[in-house]
Design a protein around this motif. Structure first.
Motif, PDB file in Angstrom:
ATOM      1  N   SER A  46      36.304  40.986  36.039  1.00 24.90           N
ATOM      2  CA  SER A  46      36.041  41.718  34.799  1.00 24.90           C
ATOM      3  C   SER A  46      35.215  42.972  35.066  1.00 24.90           C
ATOM      4  N   ASP A  47      34.197  42.837  35.908  1.00 30.25           N
ATOM      5  CA  ASP A  47      33.365  43.994  36.236  1.00 30.25           C
ATOM      6  C   ASP A  47      34.166  45.040  37.008  1.00 30.25           C
ATOM      7  N   TYR A  48      35.054  44.601  37.878  1.00 32.46           N
ATOM      8  CA  TYR A  48      35.870  45.551  38.646  1.00 32.46           C
ATOM      9  C   TYR A  48      36.815  46.310  37.714  1.00 32.46           C
ATOM     10  N   ARG A  49      37.406  45.607  36.761  1.00 26.77           N
ATOM     11  CA  ARG A  49      38.276  46.272  35.784  1.00 26.77           C
ATOM     12  C   ARG A  49      37.465  47.286  34.977  1.00 26.77           C
ATOM     13  N   PHE A  50      36.233  46.971  34.677  1.00 23.03           N
ATOM     14  CA  PHE A  50      35.344  47.892  33.961  1.00 23.03           C
ATOM     15  C   PHE A  50      35.169  49.183  34.762  1.00 23.03           C
ATOM     16  N   ILE A  51      35.015  49.071  36.075  1.00 24.28           N
ATOM     17  CA  ILE A  51      34.869  50.251  36.941  1.00 24.28           C
ATOM     18  C   ILE A  51      36.140  51.084  36.918  1.00 24.28           C
ATOM     19  N   LEU A  52      37.294  50.433  37.079  1.00 18.98           N
ATOM     20  CA  LEU A  52      38.563  51.170  37.097  1.00 18.98           C
ATOM     21  C   LEU A  52      38.800  51.902  35.784  1.00 18.98           C
ATOM     22  N   ASP A  53      38.509  51.240  34.678  1.00 22.54           N
ATOM     23  CA  ASP A  53      38.689  51.877  33.367  1.00 22.54           C
ATOM     24  C   ASP A  53      37.766  53.077  33.215  1.00 22.54           C
ATOM     25  N   SER A  54      36.565  52.965  33.762  1.00 22.86           N
ATOM     26  CA  SER A  54      35.616  54.072  33.682  1.00 22.86           C
ATOM     27  C   SER A  54      36.072  55.261  34.517  1.00 22.86           C
ATOM     28  N   LEU A  55      36.655  54.997  35.675  1.00 24.06           N
ATOM     29  CA  LEU A  55      37.119  56.071  36.557  1.00 24.06           C
ATOM     30  C   LEU A  55      38.325  56.798  35.975  1.00 24.06           C
ATOM     31  N   GLY A  56      39.232  56.062  35.360  1.00 19.11           N
ATOM     32  CA  GLY A  56      40.475  56.662  34.884  1.00 19.11           C
ATOM     33  C   GLY A  56      41.478  56.798  36.017  1.00 19.11           C
ATOM     34  N   PRO A  57      42.666  57.305  35.716  1.00 14.97           N
ATOM     35  CA  PRO A  57      43.722  57.406  36.737  1.00 14.97           C
ATOM     36  C   PRO A  57      43.401  58.448  37.785  1.00 14.97           C
TER      37      PRO A  57
END
Length: 287
Positions: free
Chosen positions: A268-279
């Motif tokens: 969940s925390d890793y997905r949070f990072i990816l969403d924050s970074l964007g594509p």
């Protein structure tokens, strides 16, 4: 001077000399203006080309001749290979001894009529692995000739400065391990993710959750995650290293030893990072 075309074709694009591709390519929609221009390469594309190059220069095309398709191995559909003669205007990075007149091969898209585009007198930014004393330039990739614009030049120069600074963020190649530690209060916890890098330099991600506070994350390109660590801004080298280098999910092997609830919290925390970074925003074709 005319150089033997067959020799240039044979040496033009060696196996494996393609665009640098990360594990998580994505469309460019939604990226900030700093990362994707209205036309032309994205910030991530320019970093990829810069990583692959030892020489970056600006040149003005004197002539461009289409090479026959049968003499253009590996040519992509919708493109044409050009034999280009150009005058070097300036060197952005690399040897100052670059000849004034250079020749090279580049693959470019066909125009709307299906013909080779007219690029004579146009200014280009070139990313190369090197040049022969005779002026034969070896591009870093098939498409490592970029049309010049003030905005593109400014972005390229900024990237070159960032690449040569001390403690420049390394290329991220994957994830080695992830850990989650639950705090003493309900909803409190910390995830730490250790990254693999092309240089072997340490890098890690940290996500902190506390009751009544927004979840926060930071990256450390180094041994220690200090208080100054923060989220990299889109359109910077640190952002590109993560947005383009991180996989779409935590590898199962990185979660070994964690209980199911801990592993789920880390995911969940890793997905949070990816969403924050964007594509990532790469637009160049994969090989």
């Amino acid at each position: 001077m005319i150089y033997p075309l067959t020799l240039l074709i044979a040496a033009a694009f060696t196996p494996g000399q393609t665009a640098v591709q990360g594990p998580r390519p994505a469309p460019v929609a939604g990226l900030e203006p700093r990362t994707v221009a209205a036309s032309g390469p994205s910030y991530a594309d320019l970093v990829d080309l810069s990583d692959a190059a030892r020489l970056v220069a600006m040149a003005t095309v004197r002539s461009a001749v289409a090479v026959e398709r049968e003499r253009s191995p590996g040519l992509r559909p919708g493109t044409v290979r050009l034999y280009i003669e150009a005058d070097v205007d300036s060197v952005i990075r690399g040897t100052a001894g670059l000849p004034k007149r250079i020749v090279y091969l580049a693959d470019v898209p066909l125009d709307s009529r299906g013909k080779a585009p007219k690029i004579k007198k146009q200014r280009m930014i070139l990313f190369a692995t090197g040049t022969a004393p005779t002026g034969q330039l070896q591009l870093a990739a098939r498409d490592a000739q970029i049309a010049w614009s003030p905005a593109t030049e400014a972005m390229v120069r900024s990237i070159q400065r960032d690449l040569v600074t001390a403690n420049a963020p390394p290329i991220v190649t994957g994830i080695s391990s992830a850990f989650f530690v639950r705090g003493s209060l309900p909803g409190e916890g910390e995830t730490q993710i250790f990254l693999n890098t092309a240089s072997g330099d340490p890098a890690s991600l940290n996500v902190l959750s506390r009751p009544g506070q927004a979840r926060r994350w930071a990256v450390a390109f180094g041994e220690i995650l200090d208080e100054s660590a923060s989220v990299p801004v889109a359109g910077t080298l640190g952002w590109q290293r993560l947005a383009c280098g991180l996989p779409a999910s935590l590898p199962p092997g990185s979660l070994q030893g964690l209980e199911p609830a801990q592993a789920q919290a880390a995911r969940s925390d890793y997905r949070f990072i990816l969403d924050s970074l964007g594509p990532c925003g790469r637009t160049r074709p994969t090989e």
